[in-house]
Scaffold this motif. Structure first.
Motif, short mmCIF file in Angstrom:
data_model
loop_
_atom_site.label_atom_id
_atom_site.label_comp_id
_atom_site.label_asym_id
_atom_site.label_seq_id
_atom_site.Cartn_x
_atom_site.Cartn_y
_atom_site.Cartn_z
N GLU A 1 -3.50 5.39 -0.30
CA GLU A 1 -4.33 4.22 -0.63
C GLU A 1 -4.90 3.65 0.67
N ASP A 2 -6.14 3.19 0.60
CA ASP A 2 -6.75 2.55 1.77
C ASP A 2 -6.30 1.11 1.93
N THR B 1 0.85 -1.18 0.00
CA THR B 1 0.00 0.00 0.00
C THR B 1 0.89 1.23 0.00
N GLY C 1 -3.91 -2.01 -0.22
CA GLY C 1 -3.02 -2.31 -1.33
C GLY C 1 -3.64 -3.23 -2.36
#
Length: 108
Positions: free
Chosen positions: A72-73, A68, A75
């Motif tokens: 980004e929340d 990730t 990956g």
């Protein structure tokens, strides 16, 4: 993205809904002309004894992690992680990894 230098997070997922562990890493990423990700990194913070035991266990079970990047929340890129004796991490994209692992436990 042809090159990225900064921080990222490695996530080890047991299944689609259970992340067992996350590790922050400092990383240098390059993407070659055909789009293959290659990266070198190291743990952002030295692992203590308990964290090291967990890391070693997960690496032995399956060295595939989701990576990730900042912003980004969750990956979406699967990588295979190899660790050198000096602690350097080599990450290679694992687009053909299907999420299955064959694990054997010795309970004797």
């Amino acid at each position: 993205m042809d090159r990225f230098v900064g921080q990222a997070r490695l996530e080890w997922w047991a299944n689609q809904s259970t992340c067992l562990e996350m590790y922050d890493i400092d990383i240098a990423v390059t993407v070659d002309s055909v789009g293959t990700l290659r990266a070198t990194g190291w743990h952002a913070i030295a692992l203590d004894k308990t964290q090291r035991e967990g890391w070693d266990f997960l690496m032995e079970m399956d060295p595939h992690f989701s990576i990730t990047f900042p912003g980004e929340d969750r990956g979406g890129i699967m990588v295979r992680v190899d660790e050198a004796e000096n602690g350097t991490l080599s990450l290679t994209e694992a687009p053909d990894w299907n999420g299955s692992v064959n694990v054997t436990f010795d309970l004797t």
